[in-house]
Structure formats: C-alpha cells, structure tokens
Design an enzyme around this catalytic site. Structure first.
Site, PDB file in Angstrom:
ATOM      1  N   GLY C 169       0.833  -1.192   0.000  1.00  0.00           N
ATOM      2  CA  GLY C 169       0.000   0.000   0.000  1.00  0.00           C
ATOM      3  C   GLY C 169       0.869   1.243   0.000  1.00  0.00           C
ATOM      4  O   GLY C 169       1.966   1.253   0.566  1.00  0.00           O
ATOM      5  N   CYS C 170       0.375   2.291  -0.638  1.00  0.00           N
ATOM      6  CA  CYS C 170       1.205   3.484  -0.827  1.00  0.00           C
ATOM      7  C   CYS C 170       1.554   4.155   0.497  1.00  0.00           C
ATOM      8  O   CYS C 170       2.706   4.547   0.723  1.00  0.00           O
ATOM      9  CB  CYS C 170       0.524   4.464  -1.776  1.00  0.00           C
ATOM     10  N   ASN C 171       0.586   4.281   1.380  1.00  0.00           N
ATOM     11  CA  ASN C 171       0.872   4.898   2.676  1.00  0.00           C
ATOM     12  C   ASN C 171       1.846   4.045   3.479  1.00  0.00           C
ATOM     13  O   ASN C 171       2.691   4.558   4.216  1.00  0.00           O
ATOM     14  CB  ASN C 171      -0.421   5.041   3.489  1.00  0.00           C
ATOM     15  N   VAL C 172       1.692   2.746   3.319  1.00  0.00           N
ATOM     16  CA  VAL C 172       2.550   1.813   4.042  1.00  0.00           C
ATOM     17  C   VAL C 172       4.007   2.014   3.638  1.00  0.00           C
ATOM     18  O   VAL C 172       4.908   2.043   4.481  1.00  0.00           O
ATOM     19  CB  VAL C 172       2.112   0.368   3.736  1.00  0.00           C
TER      20      VAL C 172
END
Lengths: 370, 370, 370, 370
Positions: C169-172
């Site tokens: 995931g991008c935020n991850v």
C-alpha cells in the site's frame, strides 16, 4: 410582509443553494425558513453543508410546494426544468427567485435550441447592472414602471416590486459586465466577439462526473462546451442586444482550472470602425460611466488587472479594459465569484431591489483573499 | 563528435535549465557535462533542484565560456540578452541551443519594439512541426538544404546539421500548433486571431515577485501582459506568416491559473469567406494532414478536448479543433507542458534532429496523469 | 520467456493501472499485451487515459482470465477481493503482480479484522527496501534462496525468481521507509508511533464520491479513516515487525490535501530509553546505512526536507530524520509519488527483480518538478 | 470612547493586516481610521489589497505612533520585535492588539530561546476559549476581575476591560483547541503529544522566499521547522499548562500544502492510564462540555471530520475527537482559517470582549465553501 422577511430555499444541499443560505444567514432582514432538498431530505444541513454552522441543525425537507408555501420569498436552486411547475403553484405575491435557467431567455426558439425542451416563460432578469437601451427583455408587459417615455437605463429599475426573478447564468454575468459598456456606447462591434473563461469547479455543481474529480482537476486545465454549444450563449447575446446591439455573435469557451470558485472572463471585441481613433481614455470613459455609480462593479485603475481571488465570497465584479491597437480589439477582463455575483449574490441583490430594501443589504464587497 | 554526446547546461538552477537536465538524464546518447549558474554557483545541484536525484552531487559552476567550452552541445537557459555574447565565443561546430528569446525573431524591428534592446541575430528555429510555405524564417542563408526548388514543408528539414538553435517561446508553440494547419490550408483568416491561454506558474520562472507567491496564486486566476504587450506576439505572427499568412494580427492574453505547469491555449480564427461552407470534416482534414506523421503533436478524436494534465512531463501537444458556425469561427484548443514541448523538450527534439539522431530519443509521449 | 517480456494489465482504466502502463511504455524490455477493464471494456484506451499517447488506440478488453493468459507477466490493478480468483487460474510460471491488498497480509486475522472477508493468502511482498531481521513475512516457504543460514537483510533478496508479488500500500511504503531504519537499529521504540500523512487525491482512485470532487478538494484539507480504522495499519505493523520490532502500535491519520499525487508522511517515534544520549549523527547513521546502497530511497542532506513535488513521476522516496530532544521523539518525513514508488513503480521494480533484470530498468529517479 | 469605535491598523499591507480590515469593514460598531505600512506607504490600499473594495482609495501612511495615535483601538500587524516600542508610546487607555508574537509568552526564557531577543513582556492572551485551571498566564496582576476566589474557567473572563491583547499564533490556536478539553479533564497525558499540521501558504506571510512561490507550492507538500524548532511550541505548552497540565512535551510539525488558507491540525495524545477504560462517549463528553457554549468552536457530530474549506473566512474552529484503542491514543482534528480564527478573527473577538461588546459582532460562523 412582516418586518422580517421569511425565505425558503429549495435545493439547499447544492452549491448554489448553500451559497444563498450563507448570504441569507448574514442578511439583517431575513429569517431563513424551510430548506428543502431531493436525495438528502431528512438529513441535518450540517452533514451536507458543514460550513453553514448557524444552520447545522436544520433538517432538510423534501422539495414540495407544501413546504415552500407560506414564505415571503422562495429561492429555487433546482436543476433546469424543475422550477416552472413549482413556481406556478406559489401565490403571485410571493417573490420567487429562480437560480436556474428556465426563465432567463425571452426567445422560446433559443430555449428549445439550447435546452431541447419547451420554454417555461420569461421572468424579470436579475442582473441589476444590465444596461438597457430600449424595450429590454425582462420587462414584464404589465410591470414597466411609470411613464412609457421614461428612459430606463438599467435593469435594476425593472426589478422594483416584481415577484418573479430569473437570476443570470454566472458566465453570462461575467461576459456581459465586461462587454456591455462598449456595446452601449457603440465603441465596439457586437459581432465577432470572443470570450474565453477560466472557471472554478463549483460552477459545474455537485454532480458526480469523472472529469469533476479532484484527481482530474488538480494541476490541469480543461475546456468544455467548446464550439458554440454552451447554453449560456443565447443569454449573453440577449443581454448585449438589450444593451444596444443589433445583432450579436460570440465565440465562447469556458475552461475549468484548478480553483473551487471564480470566473475570469477575457472578452474581446473589435473596435467599431468609426472609433478606431478613439483614445484609450475615450474608450475607458464608457466603462467608467457605466459603473461609476454601481456598488458592486468596479472598474480597476488603468493597468491593474482583476484576479478572481479578490472577489471570493463577495458580490463584487472587477473589470478592466484595454485597447490592443495592433490587434484592433478592445480586451476586457472581468472577475467574479461564480457563486456570489454569478448566482447567489445576484439573487440577494435582486431580492433586495424587488422588496424595496437597499440593494447592498446582506452583501459585501470585500473578498476573502488571499 | 564522440559516440556519446556531451552537453553543458548554462542556467541549470532555473526551471528551464532543470527541465533540460531532467530530460537529458534519461537520454541514451547524452553525457551531462558542466552545469553552470549565477547566484547559486558553488552549490550542489541537489540543493536547488532536489528532484534531479542522479545529479544531486554535481556542483554548479559559475556561468562562463571557460566552463561551457569543450562540449558537443551547450544549452543556454539564461535571461534574454545573455546568450548572444556567450554563443559568439563558442566554436562554430558546437551546437548551441538557446532557450531564451534572443535569436527567435527575424525582424530586428520587432525585437527592438518588444525587448527594447539591440537585436542579436536570428538562429534556426526549434519548432520542428512548424509548417512552411516558402522562404521561411530560420533558414540560414547558407544552410538551406538541397536544391532551391525543393519544397520544404516543415521547419524540421531546416534543422538538420545546424549548430545554432533558437527554441520557441512556450506560448508561441501552443498557439502556433493550434492555428497553423488552418492558416496553411487557407481555411482561416490570419487576421483578427484571438488567443487566450491558461498558464501554469512555472512559465514565469523562479523570479521572486509578489504575484507569483503561492498565497496569491492558489485559488485565483489572473491575467498578465494584456492588450498586445506580451513579447511572444511577434513570434506568433512570424510563425503564422511562415505557415503561409500574408499578414497576421492577433489578440493574445495569457492568464495564470493555479497549476505549476501546463498551457491550455484557446485560439480562434474566422473561417475564410471562401470556406464558409466547408464541412466540419473538411476543416478537420487540414489538422489531420498537418499532424498525422508527427510523433509529438496529436489531433484528438473529434469531441475529445485536450487537458494539460495529459501532457505533464511529456513532449506532447494535444490539439483539437471545432467549427462554431454561429460565431463564424474555428476554435482550436492546444495543451502542452510549457517546460517540455514548450521549452526543454523542444530543445532536445531539435538537438536530436540537428545531430542526426532519431528526433524522439530521450523524449516521451506519455504524460504523468492524473 | 522471450527476450521481450509481454505484460498484460487488468484494470487498465484506473489510476494504478494507467500508471503501470505509463512506466511499462518506457521499459526497454517490455511489450505491452492485453489491457482489460470492467465498465470501459470496448473503449480505446485514449478515451479513458488520454495521457498515454502511444497506447491511445488500444481497445480495452473485458477483464477475464482468457484475455490475460499467455503473457509473461500479468499486473492486476483491481478492487480488493478480485485478484485471488484470477491469479488462481493463471499458470504458476506466469509472474502475477497484484497492486491490490489481497495478498499483502500474513495474518488472516488482520485481514478479516480490517477487510471483513476471507483471507486470500500471502504473496512475496514487493517492497525491495524492506529491512528484514529474521524470518520475514513474504518469504515463500519453498522460495527462500540459498542456505538457510544466510542472513537475509532486505526483502529484495526474497523476490528473485518469485512468480507472485503483492505490491505494498502506498501509505505503508511511505511510513515504513521513514521509520524502519530506526526500528532495525533499535534506536526508536516501535510502540506509540504516530504518523500523519498529507495525501494527493489519486490515492483514493477514480471512485465517484462527493468528497473526492474537485470543488470539495480544492482549497481544503480533510482527514479520513481517523482513529485506527485505516486498512494500511496492519500492513505497517507487519513491516516494522519484519524490520525487528517485537510489537508495533501506531496512530495513523491520512489527510487529503489539494494535489493530484504525492504522499508526505510525517512519522515520529520515541527515542529508545537506552539511546536517549545518542548524538544526532549517531541517529542519522542508521538511516544512512539503511539507504546508502538503495537507488530509489534517498536520505537528504541534514537540514533539507522532502517535498512531494520532487518525487512526481519518479520511483524515488526522499527521507529525512531529525531528533526533537525536547519532545523525546525522532521525527521522520518521507515523500513519495503514491502512484509510482507507492504503487506502479514498486510493481515494476519488483518485476525487474523477480525476472532477474536490473531493478532500475524502466524507472527514473528524476521527478517532474516544479 | 465614542459610540463608534475608531480603529487604526499598522501593517495594513500584509495578509494579517488585510484580514483585520476585511473583518472590520463589516463590523457594525467600527470606523476604520489610519492604515499604515512600511514599504508601500503612500500607495492606495486598492493596489496592495485589491479585494478590499470599500477601502480601495485609502492611502497607506508610514507606520508611526503619530498616525496611530488618537484611535480607540490600534491593531499591530507587524513583524515580531516591532510592536513593543510602538505600544509603549500609545496611551494606556487605547486598546492595543498585537497580532505578532512579542507579548504572548509569559516566560522570558522561552522567548529568548525561540526568538533570540529580549522579552517584551506579557499581555492578556486573546484566545477567549482557552480553558483555565488556575492562575493562568495572561491575567494582568491588577486586572483579575472580582474576588480572587472566583473560579475563572476561560480566558474570556480575563479579557474584559483590558487595553492590551496578544493574539495567539494560528497553529497554537488549532492545537490548543484540539487538545485542551482532554488535558483539562485529565483524560489525556500532556506529555508526548504529537501534532502534525497541514497549513495554507498565507500563514507564511508575503515574504518573497523561493519555497513560497506558486510554482513550488502547487502540487506539492513540504514540511518546515521540523524537529522542535517552531516558535509556536512554547506557546502551545504554555496554553496546555494553563488548561491544567503539569508539564507538556509536544512534537510539532507543520507542513505547507497547496491551499492559500487553512490549518488542519491532527493532534494526538495518549489516554491517561487511569482512563484507559473510558468509553468513547465519556471521552467525547470532555470536548462537548468545553465547547457547548462556545459560539465559534464546534465539536462536529461523531464520525464527521473537519475540513478547512468549511471554515474559510469564518471565525469558526471545527473539532473532532476519536479514540484509537489499538494505538492507545486520542486523536483530535481541528480546522480553522489561519487568518480568521487563527489571527484576525481572534483579534476582533477579543476586541469585542475587551470593549464590552457582544463577542460575535462583526464575525461570522459561515465559511465560504466550496
């Protein structure tokens, strides 16, 4: 009418309806009555218009004549086609203000050509600063005040006491205010006008369309309704004829740019052949005279150009004009907040005039900038 | 020249210089040489251009002929007025590419009228897609390739082998690409053109001016250089004359809108009287023929309109055309990234052509969207 | 596998799918095969992804195993829940890269708690820079390369030769890259982490939701998934455990801000008690060592802070770290382009590794700025 | 004092000064007097603040005591360090309102540590909603109203009748309003607070700095003053001590995001150990009780999160709180317009209170949205 004016708003969950409420909440003579909506009926207004804190607990009612009846004023912020039926069921002494397009055009042919449905009739037109040469549209046959020989010079005079008002389209207001002084003075040719607009997204409403997503709009400019198809074109033509043009042709292109509000209209016209030698000051004079007494339309000092930010939240139109000698064209730039002077502010200003109140009541000229 | 082309960039700390470096860093045949700057000389590039990671440790040198000498190519991204002197001191066999305005205009009178200084001379013009009817500007007297009877149809043909290139102005490229097919085909009148542009802020450079602050630009649209004063006007006129116009008059208004990059140019022209009855398809055909073989200029399918986001970071120009019958005007909309097809991409494309490389080398047609 | 790698993309009409195509179009070893979509099947790609000029004429096929079969690589850019079934029908020797969440989490309990459905199984995890202390998640039981005593230090080593990849995931990615060096070095406590992110709108996809409209987003900042509800939380915890944390607790708040792309993650952690006296240089050393050999993760020089613009379109993560002595916290800021290093770039980088290609192939470190 | 209050504004050309004027122009009891500036003295206000139409013709005077004297109220919108000297020369019965930082901090040591100069003394603090446990800062020794045993619960009570007011920093207001109810109720620990803010650019003022250019800000997020260096930190600590904390430590990171106005502050705190079992409703109750009687601070209904757009131009703070059980933290989000509730609105509200007027006079709770 009571001392306090009660106002109902139909379509209170949309951008135009919300903006009317924002202005009315600060209007010293208004009490806000029923708020109606379609799909959000039953919801507290605070959920759909979280910026309207003083009305947050108001519950939206379904849009129906039953809920709208009994107010001094009813503002209709509805999709076009919906206002006629409702207005017909409201008493004649209720002031009905339509933010939609249904009752703007005098020509049924224009209506049908651009909207594809039957014309709903024409109401007095809510652009008080519209210059009128003679026999303007928007003058109800029976409502022309005073002697027929009176020289009516602005649309404002035709709004006193009316009980139906069609609020102009936002793009129309910007282009009309930019060009009409030159038209009325005969300085510019009304044919072969060209207008290109930078438009904020709120003008497109809350419709869920892919090209209106933030991801698409941020960092991009995109035109729409190019090539003579925009529904505001016949309304611009109508206004400029009212201001004195025999015939009007205009190339009109709006472009969405990454801002929530605002219209910056660059509208140009050829100098009339007989005025090719007019000095800059002579040209400028037409705009000065048109707006010097207007509280909401400001011709900026020569050399200063309008920005939309300066009009944010205000009922202000900022106008500038220059002569491009090499191109043989007069260039006008007009900035407005599409939701205020372009919609809700025009509604409140026209309401004030119709009801005999000072036209500036509840409106500001101070934009929220930067 | 080696197999690998060495390129120096003067003005590497600015937006145009930075964009040239971004493109050259991905160019398979290029080795980036000296990077020079003025006030930031001595600084690692990573401090002023933090997005150029592969060059972050390169230290900026002072801009001087000494540092620029010894490369195959020198790109000058300098304020106008600065490039002539430097170029004069570089050997004739070095390819010098000027991103500034100094060598674009063929007319010394135009130069002096708009720039107020002495004309620095004319270099071959780096807009490969420019249509040429005859005797185009930019053709060095001695450099016209081949037989004088050869029909040269595009500026590209005049760039092969040259060692001086003047890269076009970004607004000029957008307007020229939009209008030139209609001009060359005689479909539209070259007089009374009207162009209004939505411009991203990077076009204004890194100058510290109040109206370029984020606080001023965010949420606002503002015009500049209104009324025929913009320095790109004579260059547009020159291009459209090259494409076949006898005389060109144009009203030209750029407007800053809240995006970092991009130009959306709406440029309109009257249909030529003899082509009033041309069908939409006949009009469209001129644009199709002009660009069907071009790798970087795309006429979109009818009905689809350009957006600047679709060109971000790419050397792409997206073009659309429509006929507004009621207005009697052809409306063209062109989108480019002002720093790529409008500046640095044009430089790289022209460099490729001048050096005999495939023109698309190191350039992409894929925009970074959304 | 041929010399040229054929890649199919399912979900080619969305933002993630479009970005994969943008990168693959510039990948020297890739030939783009079938493009599939759901509601836009039958449409030329140019209508839905107008920025991908070189693929504009490709027609979108319906998403089905039939169309995806027969390629070397299949990229799935589908809503979560959709990829498992398709992947199960693709041969084991096809490299399947899932941009969705389905196969990221090792814990079925975490999956069910945050997604409410049955767990689809765990695939090797496509964050090559993830630091591994021991026995990391994402290591396929049979796929651990080489001797079991080998010290595997980064997730990259576990990706060689795999045929299933779950892209993070991008935020991850942003939060993990910011914090993991301090976790792995034992400098910061893995409990009581706090991360607040500024997010561009493209991370939310093309869904037509009111809060994603440009009118709502322009000029506004809005949080979402506040209070521990965001689905990326278990994935962050899993990563930091892989990097060496015993237990991880994190307060995680993303906020939408008016940009199309980009994540700026501010992630803070308490200094571990035993390292309260560590100097700034000692703290910084952990980040330097973690990333000094990484081509896509850059620790900026001390005092220079990441901006998302510098990463636009690039597979770059920019990281900075500082110690706030008064607060007793280490503050890290990480900038990425959510669609590149956060999604499609991670996919291409992982694909390269899995296929034995140089990991940087087809990827750039140069952002499109300004 | 006359019935009409005369107000002079020093620093009328800046963003804070301009916003004070925007609000005062709509204040029913105020007459705007002298407007002074530094470098723009001699210029009509309309040139530097084009949005303030009703004051466009006012000419800016040089900032001097001579011009400021003779008004009931003087608002100082000056760089820090400049207000003390001017205030000292104004009579004690003139209400002087300082928008700058000079007189906010009670601790001279804090002042010197963060500002590096000599402390100018402490004035009553213009955050009427600040919760006070006991012996608050800002209470003028001679001015504590009534009996010393009176329980003073809010800063408002200490502002009645004062003649010097220090307006809070904008970030301070957002963080204080978010966290103070939990602090005052003992629900959250005052140590190890973490606040990350999304900030509009106007908070940085009109200074011409490269990172404040539109080209840099559009499409980007960038942090500043990271790692405990921001000058608002001691002021936040002071406020939360006033609200009851013994000691306060806070990690504070502002980030510039692409909007002209607005602060979205995400501020988190650990649940106090003795309240780990508090229900969500019990936690929420502290915020409800703190703000239920406040006209300008609104706790949103559970599940609805603040957006900055909803506060634009309004003196509103929108607050929400949630408990993240897994993280053991209470998360608060507060949205304000940095120039209104964060600066000029706070000044007007405090002025109203000091002068015995209704605190809401001239202020609105309705934001300009979308």
């Amino acid at each position: 009418m009571n001392m306090t004016i009660t106002v109902a708003v139909a379509g209170a969950s949309g951008y135009a309806g919300g903006e009317v409420l924002r202005l009315l909440a600060g209007h010293p003579e208004v009490e806000i009555g029923a708020l109606t909506a379609h799909s959000t009926a039953g919801t507290p207004l605070g959920e759909v218009q979280p910026h309207l804190r003083s009305l947050a607990d108001r519950v939206l009612l379904p849009t129906s004549v039953e809920h709208l009846r009994g107010h001094d004023v009813v503002v209709l912020a509805l999709p076009h086609g919906a206002s006629g039926e409702i207005a017909a069921q409201l008493p004649d002494d209720v002031l009905v203000i339509d933010l939609g397009a249904d009752h703007r055009l005098a020509s049924a042919a224009d209506w049908t050509a651009f909207y594809g449905s039957e014309h709903a009739g024409t109401w007095p037109y809510g652009l008080p600063e519209l210059l009128l040469e003679s026999n303007p549209h928007g003058a109800p046959a029976e409502g022309r005040p005073g002697d027929p020989d009176t020289v009516v010079t602005r649309q404002r005079e035709l709004l006193a006491g009316v009980r139906r008002i069609a609020v102009p389209g936002c793009n129309v207001t910007a282009v009309t205010l930019g060009l009409q002084p030159g038209i009325a003075a005969g300085l510019i040719e009304p044919t072969d006008l060209v207008a290109v607009l930078a438009n904020g997204y709120s003008g497109a409403g809350k419709a869920l369309k892919p090209h209106l997503l933030a991801s698409e709009g941020l960092g991009s400019a995109q035109p729409y309704a190019v090539g003579g198809t925009h529904r505001h074109i016949p309304e611009i033509r109508q206004n400029l004829r009212a201001a004195g043009a025999q015939d009007v042709t205009i190339s009109f292109t709006p472009t969405l740019v990454p801002m929530a509000r605002g219209i910056l209209a660059t509208a140009t016209a050829r100098l009339a052949p007989e005025h090719r030698d007019a000095t800059d000051a002579q040209v400028r004079l037409a705009w000065e005279q048109a707006y010097e007494a207007e509280p909401f339309v400001h011709l900026l000092p020569a050399g200063q150009w309008p920005t939309t930010a300066a009009t944010l939240g205000a009922n202000t139109a900022l106008v500038q004009v220059a002569v491009d000698r090499a191109a043989g064209r007069v260039v006008t730039v007009t900035a407005i907040d599409n939701l205020v002077k372009g919609t809700a502010g025009a509604a409140v200003q026209s309401m004030n005039i119709a009801l005999g109140l000072p036209q500036t009541l509840g409106l500001t000229t101070e934009g929220v900038a930067p």
